[in-house]
Design a protein around this motif. Structure first.
Motif, PDB file in Angstrom:
ATOM      1  N   GLY A 167       0.796  -1.208   0.000  1.00  0.00           N
ATOM      2  CA  GLY A 167       0.000   0.000   0.000  1.00  0.00           C
ATOM      3  C   GLY A 167       0.836   1.269   0.000  1.00  0.00           C
ATOM      4  N   PRO A 168       0.154   2.432   0.007  1.00  0.00           N
ATOM      5  CA  PRO A 168       0.841   3.725  -0.121  1.00  0.00           C
ATOM      6  C   PRO A 168       1.873   4.003   0.966  1.00  0.00           C
ATOM      7  CG  PRO A 168      -1.516   3.980  -0.492  1.00  0.00           C
ATOM      8  CD  PRO A 168      -1.310   2.579   0.002  1.00  0.00           C
ATOM      9  N   ILE A 169       1.562   3.650   2.235  1.00  0.00           N
ATOM     10  CA  ILE A 169       2.521   3.923   3.307  1.00  0.00           C
ATOM     11  C   ILE A 169       3.810   3.134   3.082  1.00  0.00           C
ATOM     12  CG2 ILE A 169       2.976   3.632   5.772  1.00  0.00           C
ATOM     13  CD1 ILE A 169       0.108   4.270   6.338  1.00  0.00           C
ATOM     14  N   HIS A 170       3.659   1.877   2.689  1.00  0.00           N
ATOM     15  CA  HIS A 170       4.823   1.031   2.408  1.00  0.00           C
ATOM     16  C   HIS A 170       5.655   1.634   1.271  1.00  0.00           C
ATOM     17  CE1 HIS A 170       7.189  -2.626   1.835  1.00  0.00           C
ATOM     18  NE2 HIS A 170       6.911  -2.545   0.544  1.00  0.00           N
ATOM     19  N   HIS A 171       4.979   2.035   0.198  1.00  0.00           N
ATOM     20  CA  HIS A 171       5.696   2.596  -0.953  1.00  0.00           C
ATOM     21  C   HIS A 171       6.351   3.931  -0.593  1.00  0.00           C
ATOM     22  CE1 HIS A 171       4.322  -0.605  -3.458  1.00  0.00           C
ATOM     23  NE2 HIS A 171       3.050  -0.236  -3.424  1.00  0.00           N
ATOM     24  N   GLN A 172       5.649   4.731   0.241  1.00  0.00           N
ATOM     25  CA  GLN A 172       6.231   6.000   0.686  1.00  0.00           C
ATOM     26  C   GLN A 172       7.500   5.758   1.485  1.00  0.00           C
ATOM     27  OE1 GLN A 172       5.781   9.047   0.061  1.00  0.00           O
ATOM     28  NE2 GLN A 172       6.234  10.350   1.823  1.00  0.00           N
ATOM     29  N   ALA A 173       7.472   4.783   2.397  1.00  0.00           N
ATOM     30  CA  ALA A 173       8.645   4.468   3.201  1.00  0.00           C
ATOM     31  C   ALA A 173       9.808   4.015   2.318  1.00  0.00           C
ATOM     32  CB  ALA A 173       8.304   3.392   4.229  1.00  0.00           C
ATOM     33  N   GLN A 174       9.516   3.205   1.328  1.00  0.00           N
ATOM     34  CA  GLN A 174      10.581   2.746   0.431  1.00  0.00           C
ATOM     35  C   GLN A 174      11.189   3.911  -0.349  1.00  0.00           C
ATOM     36  OE1 GLN A 174       8.785  -0.468  -1.894  1.00  0.00           O
ATOM     37  NE2 GLN A 174       9.958  -1.927  -0.670  1.00  0.00           N
ATOM     38  N   ALA A 175      10.331   4.836  -0.803  1.00  0.00           N
ATOM     39  CA  ALA A 175      10.830   5.994  -1.549  1.00  0.00           C
ATOM     40  C   ALA A 175      11.720   6.860  -0.658  1.00  0.00           C
ATOM     41  CB  ALA A 175       9.654   6.814  -2.084  1.00  0.00           C
ATOM     42  N   VAL A 176      11.325   7.014   0.598  1.00  0.00           N
ATOM     43  CA  VAL A 176      12.129   7.788   1.543  1.00  0.00           C
ATOM     44  C   VAL A 176      13.479   7.121   1.756  1.00  0.00           C
ATOM     45  CG1 VAL A 176      12.308   8.492   3.964  1.00  0.00           C
ATOM     46  CG2 VAL A 176      10.170   8.855   2.721  1.00  0.00           C
ATOM     47  N   MET A 177      13.477   5.803   1.936  1.00  0.00           N
ATOM     48  CA  MET A 177      14.730   5.096   2.194  1.00  0.00           C
ATOM     49  C   MET A 177      15.663   5.141   0.997  1.00  0.00           C
ATOM     50  SD  MET A 177      14.598   4.445   5.280  1.00  0.00           S
ATOM     51  CE  MET A 177      16.255   3.782   5.248  1.00  0.00           C
ATOM     52  N   ARG A 178      15.113   5.197  -0.206  1.00  0.00           N
ATOM     53  CA  ARG A 178      15.973   5.301  -1.390  1.00  0.00           C
ATOM     54  C   ARG A 178      16.781   6.594  -1.357  1.00  0.00           C
ATOM     55  NH1 ARG A 178      11.723   2.545  -4.130  1.00  0.00           N
ATOM     56  NH2 ARG A 178      10.674   4.493  -4.675  1.00  0.00           N
ATOM     57  N   VAL A 179      16.188   7.655  -0.820  1.00  0.00           N
ATOM     58  CA  VAL A 179      16.912   8.924  -0.688  1.00  0.00           C
ATOM     59  C   VAL A 179      17.882   8.867   0.487  1.00  0.00           C
ATOM     60  CG1 VAL A 179      16.686  11.395  -0.216  1.00  0.00           C
ATOM     61  CG2 VAL A 179      15.049  10.263  -1.734  1.00  0.00           C
ATOM     62  N   LEU A 180      17.406   8.365   1.633  1.00  0.00           N
ATOM     63  CA  LEU A 180      18.209   8.398   2.854  1.00  0.00           C
ATOM     64  C   LEU A 180      19.435   7.500   2.784  1.00  0.00           C
ATOM     65  CD1 LEU A 180      15.447   8.435   5.627  1.00  0.00           C
ATOM     66  CD2 LEU A 180      16.754  10.358   4.728  1.00  0.00           C
ATOM     67  N   LYS A 181      19.369   6.438   2.014  1.00  0.00           N
ATOM     68  CA  LYS A 181      20.508   5.524   1.923  1.00  0.00           C
ATOM     69  C   LYS A 181      21.330   5.731   0.650  1.00  0.00           C
ATOM     70  CE  LYS A 181      18.979   1.843   5.012  1.00  0.00           C
ATOM     71  NZ  LYS A 181      18.850   0.395   5.239  1.00  0.00           N
ATOM     72  N   SER A 182      21.125   6.860   0.000  1.00  0.00           N
ATOM     73  CA  SER A 182      21.839   7.157  -1.241  1.00  0.00           C
ATOM     74  C   SER A 182      22.907   8.217  -1.002  1.00  0.00           C
ATOM     75  CB  SER A 182      20.846   7.668  -2.291  1.00  0.00           C
ATOM     76  OG  SER A 182      20.486   9.013  -2.008  1.00  0.00           O
ATOM     77  N   PRO A 183      23.776   8.449  -1.988  1.00  0.00           N
ATOM     78  CA  PRO A 183      24.776   9.518  -1.858  1.00  0.00           C
ATOM     79  C   PRO A 183      24.158  10.907  -1.755  1.00  0.00           C
ATOM     80  CG  PRO A 183      25.419   7.949  -3.563  1.00  0.00           C
ATOM     81  CD  PRO A 183      24.005   7.613  -3.190  1.00  0.00           C
ATOM     82  N   GLU A 184      22.849  11.029  -2.009  1.00  0.00           N
ATOM     83  CA  GLU A 184      22.188  12.328  -1.857  1.00  0.00           C
ATOM     84  C   GLU A 184      22.134  12.785  -0.409  1.00  0.00           C
ATOM     85  OE1 GLU A 184      18.820  13.523  -4.830  1.00  0.00           O
ATOM     86  OE2 GLU A 184      18.402  11.480  -4.151  1.00  0.00           O
ATOM     87  N   THR A 185      22.346  11.864   0.535  1.00  0.00           N
ATOM     88  CA  THR A 185      22.185  12.154   1.961  1.00  0.00           C
ATOM     89  C   THR A 185      23.502  12.019   2.708  1.00  0.00           C
ATOM     90  OG1 THR A 185      19.885  11.390   1.931  1.00  0.00           O
ATOM     91  CG2 THR A 185      20.967  11.460   4.072  1.00  0.00           C
ATOM     92  N   ALA A 186      23.703  12.879   3.701  1.00  0.00           N
ATOM     93  CA  ALA A 186      24.833  12.764   4.629  1.00  0.00           C
ATOM     94  C   ALA A 186      24.317  13.095   6.028  1.00  0.00           C
ATOM     95  CB  ALA A 186      25.964  13.710   4.251  1.00  0.00           C
ATOM     96  N   VAL A 187      24.673  12.265   6.997  1.00  0.00           N
ATOM     97  CA  VAL A 187      24.237  12.456   8.378  1.00  0.00           C
ATOM     98  C   VAL A 187      25.433  12.950   9.195  1.00  0.00           C
ATOM     99  CG1 VAL A 187      23.130  11.437  10.390  1.00  0.00           C
ATOM    100  CG2 VAL A 187      22.586  10.568   8.100  1.00  0.00           C
ATOM    101  N   HIS A 188      25.349  14.178   9.684  1.00  0.00           N
ATOM    102  CA  HIS A 188      26.426  14.775  10.477  1.00  0.00           C
ATOM    103  C   HIS A 188      26.070  14.694  11.957  1.00  0.00           C
ATOM    104  CE1 HIS A 188      27.554  16.276   6.587  1.00  0.00           C
ATOM    105  NE2 HIS A 188      26.526  17.106   6.530  1.00  0.00           N
ATOM    106  N   LEU A 189      27.084  14.487  12.782  1.00  0.00           N
ATOM    107  CA  LEU A 189      26.874  14.432  14.227  1.00  0.00           C
ATOM    108  C   LEU A 189      27.653  15.557  14.904  1.00  0.00           C
ATOM    109  CD1 LEU A 189      27.004  10.599  14.969  1.00  0.00           C
ATOM    110  CD2 LEU A 189      25.032  12.038  14.468  1.00  0.00           C
ATOM    111  N   VAL A 190      26.956  16.290  15.775  1.00  0.00           N
ATOM    112  CA  VAL A 190      27.544  17.409  16.502  1.00  0.00           C
ATOM    113  C   VAL A 190      27.946  16.926  17.894  1.00  0.00           C
ATOM    114  CG1 VAL A 190      27.179  19.760  17.359  1.00  0.00           C
ATOM    115  CG2 VAL A 190      26.061  19.003  15.240  1.00  0.00           C
ATOM    116  N   THR A 191      29.126  17.338  18.345  1.00  0.00           N
ATOM    117  CA  THR A 191      29.604  16.910  19.657  1.00  0.00           C
ATOM    118  C   THR A 191      30.370  18.036  20.331  1.00  0.00           C
ATOM    119  OG1 THR A 191      30.809  15.159  20.846  1.00  0.00           O
ATOM    120  CG2 THR A 191      31.804  15.982  18.817  1.00  0.00           C
ATOM    121  N   LEU A 192      30.709  17.820  21.575  1.00  0.00           N
ATOM    122  CA  LEU A 192      31.620  18.683  22.317  1.00  0.00           C
ATOM    123  C   LEU A 192      32.864  17.861  22.647  1.00  0.00           C
ATOM    124  CD1 LEU A 192      29.115  20.238  24.915  1.00  0.00           C
ATOM    125  CD2 LEU A 192      29.704  21.120  22.642  1.00  0.00           C
ATOM    126  N   LEU A 193      33.935  18.535  23.051  1.00  0.00           N
ATOM    127  CA  LEU A 193      35.153  17.811  23.439  1.00  0.00           C
ATOM    128  C   LEU A 193      35.036  17.361  24.890  1.00  0.00           C
ATOM    129  CD1 LEU A 193      37.945  19.860  21.665  1.00  0.00           C
ATOM    130  CD2 LEU A 193      37.110  17.569  21.081  1.00  0.00           C
TER     131      LEU A 193
END
Length: 325
Positions: A167-193
């Motif tokens: 159904g639509p929710i399943h297909h929407q999730a798959q479309a989102v994951m195609r973007v999130l797991k592709s080179p189009e995305t980068a996840v940065h983490l902010v920290t302190l020393l």
């Protein structure tokens, strides 16, 4: 640079500030950037000294070179109404469901669906094109949830697997994951020393890699300036009190007589130096831990005057100077 920049970090590390500075840095030279907030805290509005953000894309800043920063605070209920209209054409029926509390009920009992809506809205902005076929936004920057739940938040496909296998929710999730797991995305983490934020950053990177989500950079925030160099630090534990008192006296900070002003300054001065030496050692150890992660690292200074709009632009310049844009 990836077109979707996700910024996370342990609470208190300033991830919203870094996300905002990154959006300004990426928007330079005529670029258009969308800064997205998903936690409902209106932190972006506070940083840019503007009114609370509505559920619409609104220009909030102009970057160097004429680039523009737009912002959007994603409301899960309104995002679900958009979703229902898109796939089911509910129209006024969807609005009636909201009045009855059904929308809030759905997004509360099904957190996986909620995350699909939040990430889906950001991914839609990444893919959106204008009539000429050009992307509407050059970059989308997401001020994401903290490090402790960033992997679960982004890994929406697994979250909804038990809720909707077709159904639509399943297909929407798959479309989102195609973007999130592709080179189009980068996840940065902010920290302190500091030990706890650095450890949480290391754990977060391990979780992201295990989920095959693309790790971007580590951004060390609120770095205090270096006051003493290595040679000075070696002297802290070996210098004699009388020698320090004489140096202070020769600098005009009190007489050299016993019990004079210069002599009274010695103990607090050396105590402060020892405290700085301990902090310097701790920060050096934490930098070594971060270096072992094998992730590009950037550092942003602690602004002594506090954070305001001018400070935000200053941090953006620092990021550009370190090659982020």
């Amino acid at each position: 640079m990836s077109r979707l920049q996700v910024v996370s970090g342990k609470g208190g590390t300033g991830k919203t500030t870094v996300a905002a500075a990154l959006a300004l840095a990426l928007a330079e030279e005529g670029k258009r950037t969308l800064l997205v907030e998903v936690e409902g805290r209106q932190g972006i509005a506070q940083l840019f000294e503007t009114q609370a953000l509505p559920y619409e894309e609104r220009k909030i800043a102009v970057a160097p070179g004429g680039g523009e920063v737009f912002a959007l605070a994603i409301d899960p209920e309104l995002a679900l109404l958009d979703y229902l209209q898109m796939f089911y054409k509910l129209g006024s029926a969807g609005r009636a469901l909201r009045k009855l509390g059904a929308i809030d009920f759905a997004t509360t009992i099904a957190p996986g669906v909620r995350d699909v809506l939040l990430t889906g809205k950001a991914c839609e902005a990444v893919r959106r094109k204008d009539r000429s076929g050009r992307f509407v936004y050059d970059y989308v920057v997401m001020d994401a949830p903290p490090t402790g739940r960033i992997t679960r938040f982004l890994n929406v496909n697994d979250e909804v697997a038990g809720l909707a296998k077709i159904g639509p929710i399943h297909h929407q999730a798959q479309a989102v994951m195609r973007v999130l797991k592709s080179p189009e995305t980068a996840v940065h983490l902010v920290t302190l020393l500091e030990e706890m934020p650095v450890q949480e950053t290391a754990d977060g990177i391990a979780e992201l890699r295990a989920a095959r989500l693309p790790v971007g950079r580590v951004i060390v925030n609120m770095v205090r300036p270096q006051v003493l160099d290595a040679a000075d630090l070696e002297l802290v534990g070996s210098v004699s009190r009388p020698a320090v008192a004489r140096s202070l006296s020769s600098a005009g900070l009190g007489g050299a007589r016993r019990g004079g002003h210069a002599e009274r300054l010695v103990e607090p001065l050396l105590a402060q130096a020892e405290e700085y030496a301990e902090r310097y050692t701790l920060e050096t150890e934490q930098r070594a831990v971060l270096a072992e992660l094998g992730v590009p690292r950037h550092e942003l200074p602690l602004l002594a005057e506090g954070m305001d709009l001018a400070g935000l632009y200053a941090l953006a310049r620092k990021l550009r100077g370190q090659g982020v844009s």
